[in-house]
Design an enzyme around this catalytic site. Sequence first.
Site, short mmCIF file in Angstrom:
data_model
loop_
_atom_site.label_atom_id
_atom_site.label_comp_id
_atom_site.label_asym_id
_atom_site.label_seq_id
_atom_site.Cartn_x
_atom_site.Cartn_y
_atom_site.Cartn_z
N GLU A 34 31.59 49.60 2.00
CA GLU A 34 32.27 49.36 3.27
C GLU A 34 33.77 49.15 3.06
OE1 GLU A 34 31.19 49.93 6.11
OE2 GLU A 34 29.07 50.14 5.67
N TYR A 117 34.35 42.97 10.20
CA TYR A 117 33.48 44.14 10.15
C TYR A 117 32.57 44.10 8.91
CZ TYR A 117 31.68 48.66 9.09
OH TYR A 117 30.80 49.66 8.76
N ASP A 135 33.38 48.71 13.76
CA ASP A 135 34.53 49.42 13.19
C ASP A 135 35.11 50.35 14.26
OD1 ASP A 135 32.69 51.43 13.42
OD2 ASP A 135 32.88 52.14 11.35
#
Length: 343
Positions: A34, A117, A135
């Site tokens: 991520e 996030y 996101d």
Amino acid sequence: MKMSLKFLKEWFEGEKRDFPWRKEHTPYRVWVSEVMLQQTRASVVVPYFERWMARFPTVEVLAKAPLDEVIKLWEGLGYYSRARSLHAGAQYLVEHHGGKLPDTAEELRQVKGIGPYTVGAILSFAFHKKAAAIDGNVSRVISRLFGIEEELETSLAKGKIRQKVEELLPDTEPWVIMEALIELGAQVCTRNPGCSLCPMREECVGYLTGKADLLPRKKKRAKVTYLERTVPLICHDGAYLVQRHEGKEVMAGLYEFPYFSKEEPWEAFFPGLLTLANRFPDVKHTFTRYQVTLYPTLWEASTKEEVAGFSWKTLAELLALPFSSGHRQILTHLKEAYANTTH
Ligand code: SF4
């Protein structure tokens, strides 16, 4: 939205892309992927992710690695603060959590570089909790699905989007819907929405009102600043002068050749005699809101003088160091020129 969620799940199961981080959703792999995926396209991330996992397979290995090596592995992905944060975060996890990622939002937020996030993504994909991971893709999908008209950067829009995502997530397998929304934003509900292929169009306000491609509303972008820089590569007996950026700025930990603004007279910075030896092609590169043109030249120094803030490195040493993206291109030209003169 129940029906649309059913279609979304079916679509996701059939259409989701096969990425290495989707093969095994451990907290560490979710975290690394991520962070890499922020600001970088998934197809670009794939080889970086695989190299990273081969070299730093666990939080402990990452925590022990030298920062230079971590940044070197990141070279080319840009936004290097992400690599530095992963490294610092791994050291924090070893010190405070036995090298494991915790499974609560409060504890995850304490880890350097883990923002809202990534907290949501780790809780959802790795710990299978009902958590929102919002996101840019999800913000776009939700703005269109619910016809949210406020500018995306406002706290009102952000609050509405979070509320809608939390309401959408089902009690059963919420992580599947969370990842499916992200994938829908990446594949179908893109900047130019592909509504005819979308499993959610029957209930999408943006589609039904004809406003899909007008949403989400965004503030105008900040202006790009153009910079021009002279980059003299100073060489003596196979060694070159380079500087390493210190501190916390965007380039921290990265190496660069000496550079000056194009109008600035620079020759006095080196105390010895210099002779022009070569010119390299101009290099253009962009970072944050700057677009920079670099004009590199190669100079032979008659003596190996010390210059404050700089060190002398051989070409082989330079090739092993992490460089900023523009200066890495210059290094490539230097390497090619060197190869041409020695073969
Ligand atoms: Fe996006 Fe169109 Fe799907 Fe709505 S119908 S979610 S606007 S792709």
